[in-house]
Design a protein around this motif. Structure first.
Motif, PDB file in Angstrom:
ATOM      1  N   GLU A   1      55.036  26.611  77.899  1.00  0.00           N
ATOM      2  CA  GLU A   1      53.861  26.476  77.046  1.00  0.00           C
ATOM      3  C   GLU A   1      54.174  26.581  75.560  1.00  0.00           C
ATOM      4  O   GLU A   1      53.346  26.236  74.728  1.00  0.00           O
ATOM      5  CB  GLU A   1      52.806  27.516  77.426  1.00  0.00           C
ATOM      6  CG  GLU A   1      52.203  27.287  78.801  1.00  0.00           C
ATOM      7  CD  GLU A   1      51.023  28.195  79.082  1.00  0.00           C
ATOM      8  OE1 GLU A   1      50.821  29.154  78.313  1.00  0.00           O
ATOM      9  OE2 GLU A   1      50.302  27.945  80.066  1.00  0.00           O
ATOM     10  N   SER A   2      55.350  27.068  75.196  1.00  0.00           N
ATOM     11  CA  SER A   2      55.717  27.162  73.789  1.00  0.00           C
ATOM     12  C   SER A   2      56.593  25.997  73.348  1.00  0.00           C
ATOM     13  O   SER A   2      57.128  26.003  72.239  1.00  0.00           O
ATOM     14  CB  SER A   2      56.446  28.480  73.516  1.00  0.00           C
ATOM     15  OG  SER A   2      57.603  28.582  74.322  1.00  0.00           O
ATOM     16  N   GLU A   3      56.745  24.981  74.204  1.00  0.00           N
ATOM     17  CA  GLU A   3      57.667  23.883  73.919  1.00  0.00           C
ATOM     18  C   GLU A   3      56.929  22.626  73.465  1.00  0.00           C
ATOM     19  O   GLU A   3      55.712  22.490  73.606  1.00  0.00           O
ATOM     20  CB  GLU A   3      58.485  23.560  75.176  1.00  0.00           C
ATOM     21  CG  GLU A   3      59.366  24.705  75.631  1.00  0.00           C
ATOM     22  CD  GLU A   3      60.125  24.376  76.901  1.00  0.00           C
ATOM     23  OE1 GLU A   3      60.888  25.234  77.369  1.00  0.00           O
ATOM     24  OE2 GLU A   3      59.944  23.252  77.439  1.00  0.00           O
ATOM     25  N   ILE A   4      57.720  21.691  72.945  1.00  0.00           N
ATOM     26  CA  ILE A   4      57.262  20.352  72.569  1.00  0.00           C
ATOM     27  C   ILE A   4      58.036  19.361  73.424  1.00  0.00           C
ATOM     28  O   ILE A   4      59.272  19.398  73.453  1.00  0.00           O
ATOM     29  CB  ILE A   4      57.513  20.080  71.074  1.00  0.00           C
ATOM     30  CG1 ILE A   4      56.788  21.117  70.208  1.00  0.00           C
ATOM     31  CG2 ILE A   4      57.085  18.668  70.695  1.00  0.00           C
ATOM     32  CD1 ILE A   4      57.159  21.058  68.742  1.00  0.00           C
ATOM     33  N   TRP A   5      57.326  18.485  74.137  1.00  0.00           N
ATOM     34  CA  TRP A   5      57.970  17.520  75.012  1.00  0.00           C
ATOM     35  C   TRP A   5      57.858  16.114  74.426  1.00  0.00           C
ATOM     36  O   TRP A   5      56.814  15.728  73.889  1.00  0.00           O
ATOM     37  CB  TRP A   5      57.320  17.534  76.402  1.00  0.00           C
ATOM     38  CG  TRP A   5      57.678  18.753  77.209  1.00  0.00           C
ATOM     39  CD1 TRP A   5      58.270  19.895  76.756  1.00  0.00           C
ATOM     40  CD2 TRP A   5      57.462  18.940  78.613  1.00  0.00           C
ATOM     41  NE1 TRP A   5      58.437  20.782  77.785  1.00  0.00           N
ATOM     42  CE2 TRP A   5      57.950  20.237  78.941  1.00  0.00           C
ATOM     43  CE3 TRP A   5      56.912  18.167  79.620  1.00  0.00           C
ATOM     44  CZ2 TRP A   5      57.896  20.753  80.229  1.00  0.00           C
ATOM     45  CZ3 TRP A   5      56.850  18.669  80.915  1.00  0.00           C
ATOM     46  CH2 TRP A   5      57.348  19.952  81.208  1.00  0.00           C
ATOM     47  N   CYS A   6      58.952  15.362  74.545  1.00  0.00           N
ATOM     48  CA  CYS A   6      58.954  13.979  74.074  1.00  0.00           C
ATOM     49  C   CYS A   6      59.799  13.132  75.015  1.00  0.00           C
ATOM     50  O   CYS A   6      60.414  13.649  75.953  1.00  0.00           O
ATOM     51  CB  CYS A   6      59.486  13.894  72.637  1.00  0.00           C
ATOM     52  SG  CYS A   6      61.181  14.472  72.450  1.00  0.00           S
ATOM     53  N   ASP A   7      59.835  11.834  74.761  1.00  0.00           N
ATOM     54  CA  ASP A   7      60.585  10.920  75.615  1.00  0.00           C
ATOM     55  C   ASP A   7      62.082  11.174  75.452  1.00  0.00           C
ATOM     56  O   ASP A   7      62.595  11.267  74.325  1.00  0.00           O
ATOM     57  CB  ASP A   7      60.245   9.476  75.244  1.00  0.00           C
ATOM     58  CG  ASP A   7      60.960   8.476  76.122  1.00  0.00           C
ATOM     59  OD1 ASP A   7      60.673   8.407  77.323  1.00  0.00           O
ATOM     60  OD2 ASP A   7      61.844   7.767  75.583  1.00  0.00           O
ATOM     61  N   LEU A   8      62.793  11.289  76.581  1.00  0.00           N
ATOM     62  CA  LEU A   8      64.214  11.631  76.551  1.00  0.00           C
ATOM     63  C   LEU A   8      65.068  10.612  75.786  1.00  0.00           C
ATOM     64  O   LEU A   8      65.837  11.013  74.906  1.00  0.00           O
ATOM     65  CB  LEU A   8      64.726  11.808  77.988  1.00  0.00           C
ATOM     66  CG  LEU A   8      66.237  12.058  78.133  1.00  0.00           C
ATOM     67  CD1 LEU A   8      66.647  13.323  77.404  1.00  0.00           C
ATOM     68  CD2 LEU A   8      66.626  12.124  79.602  1.00  0.00           C
ATOM     69  N   PRO A   9      65.000   9.300  76.079  1.00  0.00           N
ATOM     70  CA  PRO A   9      65.849   8.355  75.334  1.00  0.00           C
ATOM     71  C   PRO A   9      65.592   8.393  73.826  1.00  0.00           C
ATOM     72  O   PRO A   9      66.538   8.322  73.032  1.00  0.00           O
ATOM     73  CB  PRO A   9      65.479   6.996  75.941  1.00  0.00           C
ATOM     74  CG  PRO A   9      64.994   7.319  77.319  1.00  0.00           C
ATOM     75  CD  PRO A   9      64.281   8.624  77.185  1.00  0.00           C
ATOM     76  N   GLU A  10      64.311   8.518  73.430  1.00  0.00           N
ATOM     77  CA  GLU A  10      64.016   8.588  72.004  1.00  0.00           C
ATOM     78  C   GLU A  10      64.592   9.855  71.380  1.00  0.00           C
ATOM     79  O   GLU A  10      65.100   9.838  70.252  1.00  0.00           O
ATOM     80  CB  GLU A  10      62.503   8.555  71.780  1.00  0.00           C
ATOM     81  CG  GLU A  10      61.904   7.173  71.858  1.00  0.00           C
ATOM     82  CD  GLU A  10      60.496   7.155  71.282  1.00  0.00           C
ATOM     83  OE1 GLU A  10      60.308   6.579  70.200  1.00  0.00           O
ATOM     84  OE2 GLU A  10      59.609   7.747  71.918  1.00  0.00           O
ATOM     85  N   PHE A  11      64.496  10.950  72.100  1.00  0.00           N
ATOM     86  CA  PHE A  11      65.025  12.212  71.589  1.00  0.00           C
ATOM     87  C   PHE A  11      66.550  12.153  71.476  1.00  0.00           C
ATOM     88  O   PHE A  11      67.143  12.682  70.529  1.00  0.00           O
ATOM     89  CB  PHE A  11      64.597  13.353  72.510  1.00  0.00           C
ATOM     90  CG  PHE A  11      64.821  14.723  71.931  1.00  0.00           C
ATOM     91  CD1 PHE A  11      64.596  14.987  70.593  1.00  0.00           C
ATOM     92  CD2 PHE A  11      65.262  15.766  72.743  1.00  0.00           C
ATOM     93  CE1 PHE A  11      64.805  16.256  70.063  1.00  0.00           C
ATOM     94  CE2 PHE A  11      65.476  17.027  72.231  1.00  0.00           C
ATOM     95  CZ  PHE A  11      65.243  17.272  70.884  1.00  0.00           C
ATOM     96  N   GLN A  12      67.190  11.484  72.438  1.00  0.00           N
ATOM     97  CA  GLN A  12      68.636  11.323  72.363  1.00  0.00           C
ATOM     98  C   GLN A  12      69.031  10.477  71.160  1.00  0.00           C
ATOM     99  O   GLN A  12      70.018  10.778  70.472  1.00  0.00           O
ATOM    100  CB  GLN A  12      69.155  10.687  73.661  1.00  0.00           C
ATOM    101  CG  GLN A  12      69.114  11.614  74.865  1.00  0.00           C
ATOM    102  CD  GLN A  12      69.525  10.925  76.147  1.00  0.00           C
ATOM    103  OE1 GLN A  12      69.193   9.759  76.377  1.00  0.00           O
ATOM    104  NE2 GLN A  12      70.252  11.631  76.994  1.00  0.00           N
ATOM    105  N   ASN A  13      68.262   9.437  70.872  1.00  0.00           N
ATOM    106  CA  ASN A  13      68.552   8.606  69.706  1.00  0.00           C
ATOM    107  C   ASN A  13      68.347   9.395  68.406  1.00  0.00           C
ATOM    108  O   ASN A  13      69.134   9.252  67.453  1.00  0.00           O
ATOM    109  CB  ASN A  13      67.665   7.359  69.708  1.00  0.00           C
ATOM    110  CG  ASN A  13      68.022   6.401  70.821  1.00  0.00           C
ATOM    111  OD1 ASN A  13      69.166   6.356  71.279  1.00  0.00           O
ATOM    112  ND2 ASN A  13      67.043   5.615  71.267  1.00  0.00           N
TER     113      ASN A  13
END
Length: 384
Positions: free
Chosen positions: A189-201
């Motif tokens: 609940e304290s995290e921010i989630w985003c798309d994995l490939p975009e985050f890797q880039n």
């Protein structure tokens, strides 16, 4: 013969200023106990509810318990699903969640910067992380993120800064908030989630931090753990998620011991404060106590009456502090190294806080009362 119950109550009302000051002092001490115990109970609850017994985490063997330092090849997820049986599999989709997890500086639209926890995930993450529920908005698309309901507390910003449609900046990229999620009070609940490939880039990384695997009902986590031990070339470590958070509880054991030490020190300080105030209260009643002895009341009855007054004050202070703690502190989000969690003023915290309060009333009243009762009646009657 015992003194009437009303006698102790009337004595408290005869000295309203001293009674009020003593009540405030006792309430303050008990409130501090509630804060510390609520912190401990909240931390324990967050760690206890974070793990799923059917989920196995696979990460680097060199990272020990800190997954943020883990780095495994990007093809690990496909290797595990192809090599292992027992992973939940439905409609052609394996319940395996490759994830990149790290702490980074996050800048909100209001120019508030804080250390946030960002997790790059794929569309299979909700299948494995079964406790996660979207509260509003939608699953993040390209250039979007979804934030946990305690992410604002972790970043140290206002909740309005993380409203749907607001923007965040981290790792040199701008992201739009697409929604909010909850995880039953867990660490997510304290995290921010985003798309994995975009985050890797954005991070210029092609590796992963971990792979989370959901086991089928008939499977055993030992199969995955054995696979990781046999494939020494991969340098992987498999651990059931509940066991991982159990190790975190052991990791934070010094913090918990320190918090309990604070409870003891605060209680001890409260006892000394209570002794000081009760000594002052009893010192002004020496003639009254001597008079009670002169008219035939035993010392034990007088001692019990004085302890009764202390217990009444302590009970009132505990009631006031317990009410304030439950209404004002319960559920308040606080930042911590692992993320953020809520203070938990539960039945255990109420029991401990009130027990400390009642103990303060008893221990604070007995020593000054005994000292006053040891004096000779004739000498005490002449006291000014």
């Amino acid at each position: 013969m015992l003194l009437p119950w009303e006698y102790g109550v009337r004595n408290l009302l005869r000295r309203p200023l001293r009674t009020a000051l003593t009540l405030i002092a006792l309430s303050t001490v008990v409130m501090l106990v509630f804060v510390v115990v609520g912190f401990l109970r909240g931390l324990e609850r967050s760690l206890a509810t974070s793990g799923d017994p059917d989920v196995v985490l696979v990460y680097s063997v060199n990272s020990i318990e800190n997954i943020e330092n883990s780095s495994i090849p990007a093809q690990t997820a496909s290797l595990l699903t192809a090599s292992l049986e027992g992973i939940e599999h439905r409609y052609g989709v394996s319940y395996a969640s490759p994830e990149l997890y790290l702490g980074t500086r996050v800048l909100t639209a209001e120019a508030t910067e804080g250390l946030g926890l960002v997790r790059g995930v794929t569309h299979t993450a909700p299948l494995v992380r079964r406790g996660v529920r979207i509260l509003d908005g939608h699953w993040p698309r390209a250039g979007e993120v979804i934030v946990g309901r305690l992410a604002a507390a972790k970043l140290g910003c206002e909740a309005e800064s993380l409203a749907v449609g607001q923007s965040l900046e981290f790792e040199g990229s701008s992201w739009t908030i697409a929604g909010h999620f909850a995880a039953a009070g867990g660490a997510f609940e304290s995290e921010i989630w985003c798309d994995l490939p975009e985050f890797q880039n954005a991070t210029k990384r092609q590796d992963l931090s971990l792979v989370a695997l959901l086991l089928s009902p008939q499977s055993n986590a030992a199969i995955i753990e054995l696979f990781c031990k046999e494939r020494t070339d991969l340098e992987l470590h498999g651990l059931r998620e509940t066991d991982y958070y159990q190790t975190l509880q052991q990791h934070y054991q010094p913090v918990r011991l320190l918090a309990w030490l604070v409870v003891v020190l605060v209680s001890a300080a409260g006892v000394f404060a209570g002794l000081n105030m009760m000594y002052g209260a009893v010192a002004g009643r020496i003639r009254e106590i001597a008079t009670l002895q002169a008219i035939g009341f035993r010392r034990g009855a007088i001692l019990l009456s004085i302890v009764q007054e202390g217990v009444l004050l302590a009970a009132a202070g505990s009631l006031v502090s317990g009410t304030l703690a439950f209404t004002l502190l319960n559920g308040v989000a606080v930042r911590f190294t692992m993320g953020a969690f809520r203070l938990n003023i539960d039945s255990t915290a109420i029991l401990l806080g009130c027990s400390v309060g009642i103990s303060l009333g008893i221990l604070g009243a007995i020593p000054p009362a005994l000292k006053a009762l040891r004096s000779e009646v004739a000498v005490s009657l002449k006291a000014v």
